[in-house]
Scaffold this motif. Structure first.
Motif, PDB file in Angstrom:
ATOM      1  N   LEU A 121    -130.805 -23.226  34.993  1.00 26.09           N
ATOM      2  CA  LEU A 121    -131.848 -23.525  35.985  1.00 26.09           C
ATOM      3  C   LEU A 121    -131.375 -24.520  37.035  1.00 26.09           C
ATOM      4  O   LEU A 121    -132.118 -25.402  37.463  1.00 26.09           O
ATOM      5  CB  LEU A 121    -133.106 -24.052  35.272  1.00 26.09           C
ATOM      6  N   TRP A 151    -135.089 -19.291  37.339  1.00 23.54           N
ATOM      7  CA  TRP A 151    -136.479 -18.858  37.287  1.00 23.54           C
ATOM      8  C   TRP A 151    -136.565 -17.421  37.778  1.00 23.54           C
ATOM      9  O   TRP A 151    -135.761 -16.983  38.603  1.00 23.54           O
ATOM     10  CB  TRP A 151    -137.355 -19.765  38.143  1.00 23.54           C
ATOM     11  N   CYS A 157    -144.446 -16.562  38.095  1.00 23.73           N
ATOM     12  CA  CYS A 157    -144.373 -18.006  37.850  1.00 23.73           C
ATOM     13  C   CYS A 157    -145.606 -18.659  38.472  1.00 23.73           C
ATOM     14  O   CYS A 157    -145.650 -18.884  39.693  1.00 23.73           O
ATOM     15  CB  CYS A 157    -143.089 -18.588  38.436  1.00 23.73           C
ATOM     16  N   SER A 160    -145.673 -21.564  41.109  1.00 20.09           N
ATOM     17  CA  SER A 160    -144.915 -21.428  42.354  1.00 20.09           C
ATOM     18  C   SER A 160    -145.693 -21.858  43.591  1.00 20.09           C
ATOM     19  O   SER A 160    -145.091 -22.107  44.646  1.00 20.09           O
ATOM     20  CB  SER A 160    -144.456 -19.978  42.521  1.00 20.09           C
ATOM     21  N   PHE A 179    -136.788 -18.677  44.588  1.00 15.28           N
ATOM     22  CA  PHE A 179    -136.980 -17.547  43.677  1.00 15.28           C
ATOM     23  C   PHE A 179    -136.094 -16.349  44.013  1.00 15.28           C
ATOM     24  O   PHE A 179    -136.207 -15.294  43.381  1.00 15.28           O
ATOM     25  CB  PHE A 179    -138.450 -17.113  43.680  1.00 15.28           C
ATOM     26  N   GLY A 262    -144.809 -18.175  33.197  1.00 14.65           N
ATOM     27  CA  GLY A 262    -143.507 -18.396  33.820  1.00 14.65           C
ATOM     28  C   GLY A 262    -142.560 -17.292  33.401  1.00 14.65           C
ATOM     29  O   GLY A 262    -142.841 -16.539  32.458  1.00 14.65           O
ATOM     30  N   PHE A 264    -138.142 -16.431  33.136  1.00 12.12           N
ATOM     31  CA  PHE A 264    -136.744 -16.817  33.320  1.00 12.12           C
ATOM     32  C   PHE A 264    -135.878 -15.563  33.340  1.00 12.12           C
ATOM     33  O   PHE A 264    -136.207 -14.559  32.702  1.00 12.12           O
ATOM     34  CB  PHE A 264    -136.263 -17.719  32.180  1.00 12.12           C
TER      35      PHE A 264
END
Length: 277
Positions: A121, A151, A157, A160, A179, A262, A264
């Motif tokens: 991240l 992310w 998310c 955001s 993003f 969220g 990932f």
């Protein structure tokens, strides 16, 4: 934004966030960190590089895995993050773990010195992602592995909304393309362009849990990428942006707390076993 200015904003912003980052984000980021380590699979005696290491959460896990005969080096642009990471390593007595302040785009390290490169991240904040990836490939031995987490899609998310809320008050330009790497296979494509092979991608859905609105706001504003802008806001502006953020995350309020979605993206790959000359 001019890259030098972007790096300075990142450095000073994360210096400000260092004290808040770990207590407010460790649990929230644990799914990404754990998946990254599992997929990277650091082995005993290996040499591991953790780029944009923050307070050392991933580097600590890697150090445990490689054992006393291995070595882990964590690098970060923020002095305060590096200081916090060194303190954690000293408290754990992990002599195989070291830290240094270093720019991800210009790693002051020799070629081919690591078996594994990690970045959890951190790539979203690097002005030139392609250069950072090339640097990671350069410092890996032939066949060395890379594991990266960013992310995911903005729409997945829920937190955001933070960025446009802050940008409405000040032209922060903290990370205008935050993003981008989480879209579709963007990060995997960049890894291929940087010369990595055997690319694999995995998406992980997660939930950011906060006990109340105050905790959610402290994490978002004081413990993350907008910490520098937050430090410059007066009381009136702080009250306004917090109210707007709480309105934005209202759909995920449960009782007095929040469960914010969220996502990932984790990408793994390998440096060529026989690099072309």
């Amino acid at each position: 934004m001019e890259p030098r200015l972007q790096r300075r904003i990142q450095r000073y912003g994360w210096d400000l966030a260092a004290a808040v980052y770990e207590p407010r984000w460790q649990a929230q980021l644990a799914p990404a960190h754990e998946a990254l380590i599992a997929l990277a699979s650091p082995q005993p005696q290996e040499r591991v590089l953790d780029v944009a290491c923050g307070t050392g959460l991933v580097a600590l896990a890697a150090a445990e895995a490689v054992g006393p005969q291995g070595h882990v080096l964590g690098t970060d642009l923020s002095d305060h993050m590096v200081d916090a990471a060194r303190q954690r390593a000293a408290q754990r007595g992990l002599r195989q773990l070291g830290f240094a302040r270093m720019d991800a785009e210009q790693l002051a390290l020799p070629d081919g010195g690591f078996d594994l490169a990690l970045c959890a991240l951190g790539l979203m904040y690097v002005p030139d992602t392609a250069q950072a990836l090339r640097e990671m490939r350069r410092v890996l031995r032939p066949g060395g592995r890379v594991a990266l987490a960013v992310w995911g899609e903005r729409a997945r998310c829920g937190w955001s909304a933070l960025f446009p809320i802050v940008d409405a008050e000040v032209r922060s330009e903290v990370c205008p393309l935050f993003f981008r790497l989480g879209q579709q296979d963007a990060l995997a494509r960049e890894c291929t362009e940087a010369g990595f092979e055997c690319i694999a991608q995995q998406r992980i859905a997660s939930t950011l849990c906060y006990a109340d609105g105050e905790e959610a706001c402290i994490a978002a504003f004081a413990g993350g990428p907008v910490a520098l802008a937050w430090s410059r806001f007066g009381d009136e502006t702080r009250a306004r942006v917090q109210a707007r953020y709480l309105d934005a995350i209202e759909p995920w309020r449960q009782g007095g707390g929040y469960r914010i979605p969220g996502e990932f993206v984790i990408v793994t790959g390998a440096a060529p076993a026989h690099p072309s000359r």
